[in-house]
Design an enzyme around this catalytic site. Structure first.
Site, PDB file in Angstrom:
ATOM      1  N   GLU A   1     -53.524 110.815 -54.751  1.00 18.78           N
ATOM      2  CA  GLU A   1     -54.477 111.505 -55.265  1.00 18.78           C
ATOM      3  C   GLU A   1     -54.694 112.584 -54.486  1.00 18.78           C
ATOM      4  OE1 GLU A   1     -54.476 108.250 -55.674  1.00 18.78           O
ATOM      5  OE2 GLU A   1     -53.705 108.586 -57.916  1.00 18.78           O
TER       6      GLU A   1
ATOM      7  N   ASP B   1     -47.132 106.402 -54.908  1.00 20.41           N
ATOM      8  CA  ASP B   1     -48.565 105.822 -55.309  1.00 20.41           C
ATOM      9  C   ASP B   1     -49.532 106.231 -54.494  1.00 20.41           C
ATOM     10  OD1 ASP B   1     -50.271 104.345 -56.517  1.00 20.41           O
ATOM     11  OD2 ASP B   1     -50.368 102.584 -55.309  1.00 20.41           O
TER      12      ASP B   1
ATOM     13  N   ASP C   1     -54.265 102.191 -62.454  1.00 18.68           N
ATOM     14  CA  ASP C   1     -54.737 100.630 -62.268  1.00 18.68           C
ATOM     15  C   ASP C   1     -55.910 100.304 -63.707  1.00 18.68           C
ATOM     16  OD1 ASP C   1     -53.349 100.532 -60.098  1.00 18.68           O
ATOM     17  OD2 ASP C   1     -55.052 100.643 -58.854  1.00 18.68           O
TER      18      ASP C   1
HETATM   19  C1  GLC Z   1     -52.295 100.746 -56.246  1.00 15.29           C
HETATM   20  C2  GLC Z   1     -51.494 100.924 -57.302  1.00 15.29           C
HETATM   21  C3  GLC Z   1     -50.881  99.662 -57.861  1.00 15.29           C
HETATM   22  C4  GLC Z   1     -50.427  98.956 -56.723  1.00 15.29           C
HETATM   23  C5  GLC Z   1     -51.300  98.813 -55.678  1.00 15.29           C
HETATM   24  C6  GLC Z   1     -50.665  97.998 -54.289  1.00 15.29           C
HETATM   25  O1  GLC Z   1     -53.643 100.074 -56.718  1.00 15.29           O
HETATM   26  O2  GLC Z   1     -51.860 101.870 -58.527  1.00 15.29           O
HETATM   27  O3  GLC Z   1     -50.183  99.804 -58.871  1.00 15.29           O
HETATM   28  O4  GLC Z   1     -49.878  97.715 -57.347  1.00 15.29           O
HETATM   29  O5  GLC Z   1     -52.031  99.918 -54.974  1.00 15.29           O
HETATM   30  O6  GLC Z   1     -49.647  98.812 -53.880  1.00 15.29           O
END
Ligand code: GLC
Length: 647
Positions: free
Chosen positions: A307, A304, A402
């Site tokens: 980007e 995650d 998200d």
């Molecule tokens: C980002 C991710 C989400 C995750 C959050 C906390 O927003 O896209 O899926 O729950 O971070 O890690």
């Protein structure tokens, strides 16, 4: 036929793996104002592709910007999402595909002003442009998939149902989720661990107070048939004593700022350095660190914030207003500035700002992890990432970021799936039920009925929103019914996924690809083809008990509820299909079959070969393996024959 047109000296993106002959005179497009490519569209032309972008399957009428971007507000006019998938197919008076292979920003204006013009503006003058010609849109997509290399092959358990939520803080809480699913009799294969499993959000750590004896815990869960899937973020916390941080600094594996010092950006753990995934050595180093997890018995991951997402930098404080002088109507200025502020060292020795190769960052993180995991594990791994570029599909899947608990986002999930498939990303799915906002029981049930057919079927939600695990809602039997359909369909869904991946084909397609001569089918966006036999027509609106479905040919209508499957042959044309919340209706094409299995509580209990055949066909070619072997090939297909009906 695919031809490559070369402009300048492009940075290697690793998207295309095949040798593609070079052409000299670019067809279809005229080149204007430097690197802007334009082409006139016929009035009825459809434009497909662009993977993870907003709006429908036909991209016409919109403006889309490939510049990977972390913004949870998925507005209709949001130009950029988390991935850059620069492949389009024009289907109409002229039919061709075009892949703009550049890691810098690209603006696709697909007739947004109604003037009938497609214009693609590439920021970099170093570019490989691939033109694909063939017998229609579907053939063009298949040829494109043929040059970008085979899709990632996840293990069977990755096709099970997964529960996730940002906010699971302790092993005890995670165990409670597993227990509650078991009590409700709802099948489950994995639980995702969001950032709270870590020690202060530091990658490659486990908070030992909240998750004591992690290896034993993982093994215990596996005995129950449950995998744990931890999150891994891109930024490495700056902290003396954090071995990953120290190694990265010593070896020059982090991105640099203008002064040649390691660039600093604030993300979840506080100030971090960004691994320079453009360097082969840095990739091998970061990927190798997954050994920390595999040593604990973990085999699935979600990458995650790649980007990369940035909260603030050493140059820009969190709440600093955007710099009005650097105005770009399409992007908040502060992001542009942030990405211009840090630098990669390419393997050929060049230094280049992230801004110029921006769209590769998440993809290269996926590659680093995928290559690392392939070395560390003797079996297939699960990996999905938030950010991506075409090419990353060979190492892992993606989820669409998200979203929110709204009916619009559910519909967007349906539109995303075929577009992502066109760009190679077969293993994908959305946060089922929605990430932001509060999911209603109705929305979650209808969303699950869509996710039954998407390879990644994961319920995920944000901290602070209504808790969204199925057992929290009234009458869990209904949730059990829908999720058990996923498991009963797995002999088919797994087989179709593996066949599509091994043949470099799409799994999820718009109706237009299977019925190109059917004018009505060409316009339909809220029904999809899933593999060779199934068509779905999901309910995407609140408060309705059914919908109108268009059948391009006679099909078998299959109704699944707690009593099991009921099949009925129905004619071509429009019909109304009623589906209460606890029922899923789908269709099997004429002359095709769908193998379905017995109800199970997770994939570990499944026998892929113990199937019953639904539909009007006679033979089905089923891909079968142990669910984790790396040696996958079409030779693992077996023929399932329907017993000839008498009379
Ligand atoms: C980002 C991710 C989400 C995750 C959050 C906390 O927003 O896209 O899926 O729950 O971070 O890690």
């Amino acid at each position: 036929m695919v031809t490559q047109y070369l402009f300048g000296v492009p940075v290697e993106t690793f998207a295309v793996t095949a040798e593609v002959p070079k052409g000299t005179e670019l067809p279809y497009f005229s080149q204007e104002k430097g690197m802007t490519f334009t082409c006139a569209l016929g009035a009825e032309d459809i434009v497909y592709g662009l993977g993870e972008t907003m709006r429908g399957i036909n991209k016409r009428g919109g403006r889309y910007i490939s510049f990977n971007y972390d913004d949870h507000n998925h507005r209709d006019d949001m130009p950029s999402m988390y991935g850059a998938h620069n492949f389009i197919v024009v289907d109409g008076e002229q039919t061709f595909g075009a892949f703009f292979d550049t890691p810098a920003k690209v603006v696709f204006d697909v007739d947004s002003d109604g003037s009938g013009q497609l214009s693609v503006a590439c920021e970099s003058s170093d570019l490989r442009l691939y033109i694909v010609e063939g017998r229609g849109a579907y053939d063009i997509v298949r040829q494109f998939l043929g040059i970008i290399g085979r899709s990632f092959l996840p293990p069977l358990w990755a096709f099970g149902y997964g529960q996730s939520r940002w906010g699971y803080k302790t092993a005890r809480e995670v165990s409670r989720v597993a227990d509650k699913y078991r009590e409700a009799g709802i099948p489950l294969d994995y639980i995702c661990l969001d950032i709270d499993y870590m020690d202060r959000y530091i990658d490659f750590t486990v908070n030992r107070r909240r998750f004591p004896k992690m290896a034993e815990y993982t093994a215990g869960m596996l005995e129950r048939g449950l995998h744990l899937v931890p999150i891994v973020d891109a930024g490495v916390k700056i902290e003396p004593g954090n071995a990953v941080y120290e190694e990265g600094v010593q070896n020059g594996y982090f991105c640099k700022n203008r002064d040649g010092r390691d660039f600093q950006a604030e993300v979840w753990p506080g100030m971090t350095h960004f691994p320079d995934f453009m360097q082969e050595k840095a990739r091998a180093w970061f990927g190798g660190h997954y050994q920390f997890y595999t040593g604990l018995g973990l085999e699935g991951f979600w990458n995650d914030m790649n980007e990369p997402a940035i909260f603030s930098t050493e140059y820009r404080k969190k709440d600093a207003p955007p710099d009005a002088d650097r105005g770009d109507p399409d992007q908040p200025d502060r992001h542009i500035a942030d990405f211009k502020d840090f630098f990669h060292r390419l393997d050929d020795g060049r230094h280049i700002s992230n801004y110029k190769v921006h769209n590769l960052y998440g993809a290269m993180m996926t590659r680093a992890s995928g290559e690392g995991l392939s070395k560390l594990l003797d079996r297939r791994y699960l990996l999905f990432s938030r950010s991506s570029y075409i090419g990353a599909h060979r190492y892992g899947g993606i989820w669409t970021g998200d979203n929110a608990s709204t009916w619009k986002m559910l519909r967007q999930n349906v539109y995303h799936m075929p577009s992502l498939n066109m760009c190679g990303f077969l293993y994908s799915g959305a946060d089922t039920g929605g990430f932001g906002g509060n999911a209603s029981r109705e929305l979650l049930l209808r969303w699950l009925a869509v996710s039954v057919f998407t390879p990644l079927m994961r319920n995920h939600s944000a901290i602070g929103t209504r808790k969204q695990e199925c057992y929290r809602f009234r009458n869990t039997e209904d949730f059990k019914t829908i999720i058990s359909l996923r498991y009963r369909l797995l002999p088919y869904l797994y087989s179709e996924y593996m066949k599509a991946a091994l043949r470099q084909d799409m799994l999820i397609r718009p109706l237009a690809f299977d019925y190109p001569d059917d004018k009505k089918a060409r316009e339909i966006e809220d029904q999809l083809m899933i593999g060779e036999s199934i068509m779905i027509a999901p309910i995407l609106e609140p408060g309705v008990k059914g919908r109108i479905v268009y059948l391009p040919e006679p099909m078998t209508e299959v109704r699944y509820n707690r009593e099991g499957f009921t099949c009925m042959d129905v004619g071509a044309g429009e019909r109304t299909a009623m589906a209460p919340l606890n029922t899923v209706v789908f269709y099997i094409r004429q002359g095709r079959l769908v193998p379905v299995g017995e109800p199970v509580s997770n994939t570990a209990e499944m026998d892929l070969l113990d199937v019953e055949l639904l539909g009007s066909g006679t033979v089905y070619e089923q891909y079968v393996d142990d669910g984790y072997t790396k040696a996958c090939s079409l030779e693992r297909c077996v023929l399932q024959r329907r017993e000839q009906a008498e009379g």
